[in-house]
Scaffold this active site. Sequence first.
Site, short mmCIF file in Angstrom:
data_model
loop_
_atom_site.label_atom_id
_atom_site.label_comp_id
_atom_site.label_asym_id
_atom_site.label_seq_id
_atom_site.Cartn_x
_atom_site.Cartn_y
_atom_site.Cartn_z
N THR A 73 0.84 -1.20 0.00
CA THR A 73 0.00 0.00 0.00
C THR A 73 0.88 1.25 0.00
OG1 THR A 73 -1.80 -1.14 1.14
CG2 THR A 73 -1.80 1.27 1.26
N ASN A 152 -5.23 -9.56 -7.63
CA ASN A 152 -5.42 -10.24 -6.35
C ASN A 152 -6.72 -11.03 -6.27
OD1 ASN A 152 -5.87 -7.27 -6.45
ND2 ASN A 152 -7.11 -7.70 -4.64
N ALA A 201 5.69 -8.23 1.71
CA ALA A 201 6.25 -9.45 2.31
C ALA A 201 5.17 -10.45 2.72
CB ALA A 201 7.10 -9.09 3.53
N HIS A 202 4.03 -9.95 3.23
CA HIS A 202 3.09 -10.89 3.86
C HIS A 202 2.27 -11.72 2.87
CE1 HIS A 202 -0.96 -8.81 3.73
NE2 HIS A 202 -0.18 -7.80 3.38
N THR A 238 13.37 5.14 10.64
CA THR A 238 14.27 4.02 10.94
C THR A 238 13.75 2.75 10.29
OG1 THR A 238 14.82 5.05 13.04
CG2 THR A 238 15.34 2.70 12.82
N CYS A 322 -10.08 -6.44 1.49
CA CYS A 322 -10.44 -5.07 1.81
C CYS A 322 -11.90 -4.79 1.49
CB CYS A 322 -9.56 -4.11 1.01
SG CYS A 322 -7.90 -4.75 0.79
C1 PLP Z 1 -2.12 -7.13 -0.75
C2 PLP Z 1 -2.02 -6.24 -1.90
C3 PLP Z 1 -1.69 -4.88 -1.75
C4 PLP Z 1 -1.50 -4.25 -0.39
O1 PLP Z 1 -0.35 -4.75 0.24
P1 PLP Z 1 -0.08 -4.48 1.79
O2 PLP Z 1 1.33 -4.94 1.98
O3 PLP Z 1 -1.07 -5.30 2.54
O4 PLP Z 1 -0.24 -3.03 2.04
C5 PLP Z 1 -1.61 -4.10 -2.87
N1 PLP Z 1 -1.80 -4.62 -4.09
C6 PLP Z 1 -2.11 -5.92 -4.29
C7 PLP Z 1 -2.32 -6.43 -5.67
C8 PLP Z 1 -2.24 -6.76 -3.20
O5 PLP Z 1 -2.55 -8.04 -3.40
#
Ligand code: PLP
Length: 380
Positions: A73, A152, A201-202, A238, A322
């Site tokens: 984001t 996504n 990363a997640h 940081t 979301c």
């Molecule tokens: C998950 C996602 C984001 C947002 O990523 P965050 O690290 O959760 O802020 C943005 N774009 C796409 C295509 C995503 O799948």
Amino acid sequence: MPKGVYLDNAASTSLDPRAGAAMRLYETIHYANPSSVHAEGKIAAQALERARETIAHKIRAKAHEIIFTSGATESDNLAVKGVVGAAGGRKKHIITSQIEHAAVLEPMKELEAQGFKVTYLAVNKEGLVDPNDVRKNITRHTLLVSIMHANNEIGTIQPIEEIGKICKEKGVLFHTDAAQSFAKVPIDVNRMCIDVLSMSAHKIHGPKGVGALYVRAGTPLKAQMSGGGQEFGFRAGTQNVAGAVGFTKAAEELKQKDIDRMASLRDYAIKHLLSIPHTRLNGSSTRRLCNNVNILFEGVPSGELLMHLDHARIAVSTGSACSSLDIKASHVLTALGESADEAHAAIRFSLSKFTTKEEVKYAISKTAQAVDAIRRAHNF
Ligand SMILES: *Cc1c(COP(=O)(O)O)cnc(C)c1O
């Protein structure tokens, strides 16, 4: 997820234990500020630089072109607003697609309110942007093209290389949101002519709250955060050293064999879910993320199916995390030409490298039962 089947890995994944172990060292032993000049600071700084090199290597970039952020984001916001900010209002046209993530669409709305013109390209039934549409819409006022690498919700992988080449030829900057594709789909920022690229990363078994932005050397970008001048001046604050280390470890631990395994589980799930009558696959059958299954069940209200599966301890999603709480139809499915019919359920099953065949089989059989029960209740 204890005692359940978690198939919502496009929303977030579990932390790879090896990433967790690597992070612990930089949280409890080498926790110094990487900007500090003492020996402990240098240890942290070196870990951060190794992480930067590894992320850069994954996309064939150079280490100094990687900026660590708090996630995709922030990376998307920095990319779009940073490019616009550096241009100083000389060019006021941006091209994007109708199926971008909110992290791109919302900044676009803000820019429209500031007087920018934004073109939202339509996609075909599979969710693909036509590179010719990008070419046709570029004018002498166009500053930036922002088209996501992989979607996504439906997993469609865009023809990024063709789009990148058009942008390069026309002298327009090209950003791509690669939050879903990074480490799963090969990326070469030079071959694909990408100027700016967002990562998170997640989505790949790294920690939440960490991401990165690739910025091609020499690309004009205005920082959106002022302060201590960290990250080459592009992102003050940081650095999250442990987070960057965990991100890197997670990326290294997502191997080709994991991707191949996910793709074959995906194909197994698609084949069996489509054997339920009156179902369709959303997205492309060929240009598809290795872990995305998105199925439309006719005559089944999504909320009901989600509830049935939740009772069976199966975690899935109706689209993007979301938007799963708001009732309006997904902007992605609407863009594919699906009617906003509330009585059709589109369910996203997203796999991870830890998903087992038993879990997928269980989800398929519970889904078939639930769909049948719901349809009978509605006299479908
Ligand atoms: C998950 C996602 C984001 C947002 O990523 P965050 O690290 O959760 O802020 C943005 N774009 C796409 C295509 C995503 O799948």
